[in-house]
Design a protein around this motif. Sequence first.
Motif, short mmCIF file in Angstrom:
data_model
loop_
_atom_site.label_atom_id
_atom_site.label_comp_id
_atom_site.label_asym_id
_atom_site.label_seq_id
_atom_site.Cartn_x
_atom_site.Cartn_y
_atom_site.Cartn_z
N TYR A 196 0.82 -1.21 0.00
CA TYR A 196 0.00 0.00 0.00
C TYR A 196 0.85 1.26 0.00
CZ TYR A 196 0.93 -0.90 4.98
OH TYR A 196 1.54 -1.20 6.18
N GLY A 197 2.19 1.09 0.03
CA GLY A 197 3.10 2.22 0.02
C GLY A 197 4.21 2.03 -0.98
N MET A 198 4.64 3.15 -1.58
CA MET A 198 5.75 3.12 -2.54
C MET A 198 6.64 4.34 -2.31
SD MET A 198 5.58 3.20 -6.71
CE MET A 198 7.08 3.23 -7.69
N ASN A 199 7.90 4.10 -2.12
CA ASN A 199 8.87 5.18 -1.92
C ASN A 199 8.48 6.13 -0.79
OD1 ASN A 199 10.34 4.05 -4.01
ND2 ASN A 199 9.70 5.54 -5.54
N GLY A 200 7.95 5.56 0.28
CA GLY A 200 7.64 6.33 1.47
C GLY A 200 6.31 7.06 1.45
N GLU A 201 5.52 6.87 0.40
CA GLU A 201 4.22 7.52 0.30
C GLU A 201 3.15 6.48 0.00
OE1 GLU A 201 4.52 10.49 -2.71
OE2 GLU A 201 5.97 11.70 -1.61
N ASP A 202 1.88 6.88 0.19
CA ASP A 202 0.79 5.98 -0.19
C ASP A 202 0.90 5.65 -1.68
OD1 ASP A 202 -0.26 5.91 2.34
OD2 ASP A 202 -1.82 7.41 1.96
N LEU A 203 0.54 4.44 -2.02
CA LEU A 203 0.59 3.99 -3.40
C LEU A 203 -0.25 4.91 -4.28
CD1 LEU A 203 1.89 1.51 -4.83
CD2 LEU A 203 -0.31 0.35 -4.57
N ALA A 204 0.32 5.39 -5.36
CA ALA A 204 -0.40 6.25 -6.29
C ALA A 204 -1.26 5.42 -7.23
CB ALA A 204 0.59 7.10 -7.09
N ILE A 205 -2.27 6.04 -7.81
CA ILE A 205 -3.18 5.31 -8.70
C ILE A 205 -2.45 4.66 -9.88
CG2 ILE A 205 -5.04 5.65 -10.39
CD1 ILE A 205 -6.42 7.43 -8.32
N PRO A 206 -1.52 5.34 -10.57
CA PRO A 206 -0.86 4.66 -11.69
C PRO A 206 -0.08 3.41 -11.29
CG PRO A 206 -0.53 7.03 -11.84
CD PRO A 206 -1.13 6.76 -10.49
N HIS A 207 0.28 3.32 -10.01
CA HIS A 207 1.05 2.17 -9.54
C HIS A 207 0.19 1.15 -8.79
CE1 HIS A 207 4.90 3.62 -10.89
NE2 HIS A 207 4.63 4.81 -10.39
N GLY A 208 -1.14 1.34 -8.83
CA GLY A 208 -2.01 0.27 -8.34
C GLY A 208 -2.82 0.55 -7.11
N ALA A 209 -2.98 1.80 -6.71
CA ALA A 209 -3.72 2.13 -5.48
C ALA A 209 -5.11 1.51 -5.48
CB ALA A 209 -3.82 3.66 -5.34
N PRO A 210 -5.56 1.09 -4.33
CA PRO A 210 -4.91 1.26 -3.03
C PRO A 210 -3.95 0.12 -2.63
CG PRO A 210 -7.08 0.36 -2.68
CD PRO A 210 -6.95 0.57 -4.17
N LEU A 211 -3.96 -0.97 -3.42
CA LEU A 211 -3.19 -2.15 -3.01
C LEU A 211 -2.76 -2.93 -4.24
CD1 LEU A 211 -2.52 -3.49 -0.15
CD2 LEU A 211 -4.34 -5.11 -0.70
N ARG A 212 -1.49 -3.37 -4.23
CA ARG A 212 -1.01 -4.21 -5.32
C ARG A 212 -0.17 -5.35 -4.76
NH1 ARG A 212 3.01 -1.47 -9.37
NH2 ARG A 212 3.09 -3.62 -10.15
N LEU A 213 -0.05 -6.38 -5.55
CA LEU A 213 0.78 -7.53 -5.20
C LEU A 213 2.23 -7.26 -5.59
CD1 LEU A 213 1.03 -10.59 -4.39
CD2 LEU A 213 0.59 -11.10 -6.81
N ARG A 214 3.16 -7.63 -4.69
CA ARG A 214 4.58 -7.66 -5.02
C ARG A 214 5.08 -9.08 -4.76
NH1 ARG A 214 6.30 -4.33 -8.44
NH2 ARG A 214 8.35 -5.17 -7.86
N VAL A 215 5.40 -9.78 -5.85
CA VAL A 215 5.95 -11.14 -5.74
C VAL A 215 7.31 -11.07 -6.43
CG1 VAL A 215 4.54 -11.84 -7.75
CG2 VAL A 215 5.58 -13.59 -6.29
#
Length: 258
Positions: A196-215
Amino acid sequence: MTITLNRRRFLIGVGVTASAATLSGCSWLTENDSVQRVLAMAERLTMGSQRFLLSDEALAREYSEADLSPVFKSNGTHEPDSEDYAALADNNFADWRLIVDGLVEQPLSLSLADLKKLPSRTQITRHDCVEGWSAIGKWTGVPLGLLMQTAGLKPDARYLVFHCADEYEKTLDGSGQYYESIDLVDAFHPQTILAYGMNGEDLAIPHGAPLRLRVERQLGYKQAKYLMRIEAVDSFARFYRGKGGFWEDRGYEWYAGI
């Protein structure tokens, strides 16, 4: 290392060709038996080799903040074209819920606030896209294994299917709904998180907000964005074309290990 790099070049070539074929309306990739046999052979070799040579918990390389990419491209959909998703985004995802169900003992319905209260993991890893580009990002989220332990998997559960909010143009299988799947080895890997976070901030919409899988031990198209539901299943054969994911249904490998 040579095997991994050569395989990645092979996958990039297949991926670019598949993308071009899909965009041009050509179905030769998914209908050509010879191509499919080659892809299946490569997939079995990769999965077998990685699982044999590496322990189930062997980690993908992690980096320092000094290594963060100044630009991290958004892969796939940049924003779901959905009125329901737009309404959730307008309310800062306060009404969004992640559903965890299927072959579980205790189905879950969790808000973003609920997820942020759970133990988290932060990791800086490299995203490798099948199109040939890479970027390093810092991800924060809930370990997927922890969530599945909370839900309690039933004995016949074998895979997790991730249902997403984004849709692509309706092609081939009559459904554009994006989905992905992984097996339980990858589901319980320490670096597999629901970010739910990317680079110290809440995940932005282009990167999958509000939640994305990281495998992290697989290629970028496995990192499903805009998660809405996680379904534990014994087989993914009943979903769409039965290959285990949106791009897999269109000729990509199901196991995209790197």
